[in-house]
Write a protein that holds these residues in place. Structure first.
Motif, mmCIF file in Angstrom:
data_model
loop_
_atom_site.group_PDB
_atom_site.id
_atom_site.type_symbol
_atom_site.label_atom_id
_atom_site.label_comp_id
_atom_site.label_asym_id
_atom_site.label_seq_id
_atom_site.Cartn_x
_atom_site.Cartn_y
_atom_site.Cartn_z
ATOM 1 N N TRP A 37 0.760 -1.122 -0.062
ATOM 2 C CA TRP A 37 -0.224 0.059 0.006
ATOM 3 C C TRP A 37 0.892 1.449 -0.227
ATOM 4 O O TRP A 37 0.409 2.403 -0.120
ATOM 5 C CB TRP A 37 -0.880 0.194 1.183
ATOM 6 N N ARG A 38 2.102 1.235 -0.079
ATOM 7 C CA ARG A 38 3.077 2.281 0.057
ATOM 8 C C ARG A 38 3.702 2.751 -1.167
ATOM 9 O O ARG A 38 3.852 1.919 -2.151
ATOM 10 C CB ARG A 38 4.055 2.280 1.274
ATOM 11 N N GLU A 39 4.170 3.874 -1.321
ATOM 12 C CA GLU A 39 4.868 4.510 -2.452
ATOM 13 C C GLU A 39 6.424 4.377 -1.912
ATOM 14 O O GLU A 39 6.656 4.405 -0.722
ATOM 15 C CB GLU A 39 4.518 5.929 -2.550
ATOM 16 N N TYR A 40 7.217 4.194 -2.844
ATOM 17 C CA TYR A 40 8.761 4.226 -2.731
ATOM 18 C C TYR A 40 9.398 5.257 -3.370
ATOM 19 O O TYR A 40 8.851 5.940 -4.406
ATOM 20 C CB TYR A 40 9.312 2.784 -3.327
ATOM 21 N N ASP A 41 10.404 5.694 -2.927
ATOM 22 C CA ASP A 41 11.353 6.773 -3.320
ATOM 23 C C ASP A 41 11.836 6.701 -4.538
ATOM 24 O O ASP A 41 11.943 7.796 -5.282
ATOM 25 C CB ASP A 41 12.493 7.149 -2.088
ATOM 26 N N TYR A 42 12.258 5.767 -4.842
ATOM 27 C CA TYR A 42 12.926 5.222 -5.983
ATOM 28 C C TYR A 42 12.404 4.176 -7.054
ATOM 29 O O TYR A 42 12.038 3.152 -6.541
ATOM 30 C CB TYR A 42 14.412 4.857 -5.767
ATOM 31 N N THR A 43 12.356 4.529 -8.209
ATOM 32 C CA THR A 43 11.750 3.689 -9.061
ATOM 33 C C THR A 43 12.747 3.478 -10.598
ATOM 34 O O THR A 43 13.227 4.687 -10.955
ATOM 35 C CB THR A 43 10.367 4.137 -9.665
ATOM 36 N N GLY A 44 12.928 2.426 -10.909
ATOM 37 C CA GLY A 44 13.534 2.037 -12.364
ATOM 38 C C GLY A 44 12.856 2.531 -13.316
ATOM 39 O O GLY A 44 11.719 2.778 -13.313
ATOM 40 N N GLN A 45 13.504 2.451 -14.659
ATOM 41 C CA GLN A 45 13.149 2.584 -15.577
ATOM 42 C C GLN A 45 12.007 1.512 -16.337
ATOM 43 O O GLN A 45 11.178 1.580 -17.119
ATOM 44 C CB GLN A 45 14.139 3.080 -16.799
ATOM 45 N N GLY A 46 12.185 0.296 -15.860
ATOM 46 C CA GLY A 46 11.344 -0.645 -16.246
ATOM 47 C C GLY A 46 11.882 -1.655 -17.380
ATOM 48 O O GLY A 46 12.928 -1.343 -17.803
ATOM 49 N N THR A 47 11.496 -3.153 -17.047
ATOM 50 C CA THR A 47 11.850 -4.064 -18.234
ATOM 51 C C THR A 47 10.615 -4.829 -18.578
ATOM 52 O O THR A 47 9.573 -4.995 -17.752
ATOM 53 C CB THR A 47 12.924 -4.974 -17.403
ATOM 54 N N GLN A 48 10.463 -4.906 -19.777
ATOM 55 C CA GLN A 48 9.474 -5.466 -20.414
ATOM 56 C C GLN A 48 9.292 -6.979 -20.422
ATOM 57 O O GLN A 48 10.322 -7.858 -20.670
ATOM 58 C CB GLN A 48 9.315 -4.980 -22.028
ATOM 59 N N VAL A 49 8.351 -7.575 -19.949
ATOM 60 C CA VAL A 49 8.144 -9.012 -19.793
ATOM 61 C C VAL A 49 6.810 -9.192 -20.856
ATOM 62 O O VAL A 49 5.747 -8.825 -20.693
ATOM 63 C CB VAL A 49 7.653 -9.415 -18.432
ATOM 64 N N THR A 50 7.217 -10.100 -21.698
ATOM 65 C CA THR A 50 5.992 -10.599 -22.697
ATOM 66 C C THR A 50 5.904 -12.053 -22.588
ATOM 67 O O THR A 50 6.761 -12.720 -22.978
ATOM 68 C CB THR A 50 6.348 -10.178 -24.080
ATOM 69 N N VAL A 51 4.797 -12.556 -22.482
ATOM 70 C CA VAL A 51 4.325 -13.710 -22.374
ATOM 71 C C VAL A 51 3.632 -14.409 -23.368
ATOM 72 O O VAL A 51 2.316 -13.838 -23.444
ATOM 73 C CB VAL A 51 3.792 -14.588 -20.961
ATOM 74 N N SER A 52 4.041 -15.132 -24.358
ATOM 75 C CA SER A 52 2.989 -15.363 -25.437
ATOM 76 C C SER A 52 2.341 -16.547 -25.089
ATOM 77 O O SER A 52 2.598 -17.512 -24.278
ATOM 78 C CB SER A 52 4.076 -15.623 -26.671
ATOM 79 N N SER A 53 1.265 -16.622 -25.739
ATOM 80 C CA SER A 53 0.280 -17.863 -25.477
ATOM 81 C C SER A 53 0.359 -19.069 -26.473
ATOM 82 O O SER A 53 1.147 -18.943 -27.390
ATOM 83 C CB SER A 53 -1.240 -17.323 -25.706
#
Length: 126
Positions: free
Chosen positions: A110-126
């Motif tokens: 429920w809380r916010e964090y001070d630092y966040t990264g740029q993100g990495t894409q995860v793609t799961v194909s069916s």
């Protein structure tokens, strides 16, 4: 300045596994808690998991034993590394996964964090 750098995302088939990593190269800040959020297109950000220095963990309701979060080893720099082992991946796990961290020990969703990264894409194909 703290920079979180994620790696390990990619394309995987349903039922496959990925291991995400997040580190703060060059940072001497000692993180209390580190974790992961994700955001899929058109959806709100969703809590995935978090772990603190005492190895207390929290997971999002959808994880159901499929993901495991862990911190790096006892070395100072490794303590500022967090991993997310994702198994039995489903197409609905497709999202950008963001690493978060700060000095507090609270691991709840429920809380916010001070630092966040740029993100990495995860793609799961069916």
């Amino acid at each position: 300045q703290v920079h979180l750098v994620e790696s390990g995302g990619g394309l995987v088939q349903t039922g496959g596994s990925l291991r995400l990593s997040c580190a703060a190269p060059g940072s001497y800040f000692s993180f209390g808690a580190m974790g992961w959020y994700r955001q899929a297109p058109g959806k709100q950000r969703e809590f995935v998991a978090a772990v603190n220095r005492g190895s207390t963990t929290s997971y999002g309701h959808f994880v159901k034993g499929r993901f495991t979060i862990s911190r790096g080893g006892a070395q100072d720099s490794a303590q500022n590394t967090v991993y997310l082992q994702m198994n039995s991946l489903k197409p609905e796990d497709t999202a950008v996964y963001y690493c978060v961290a700060d000095g507090a020990l609270i691991t709840g969703p429920w809380r916010e964090y001070d630092y966040t990264g740029q993100g990495t894409q995860v793609t799961v194909s069916s």
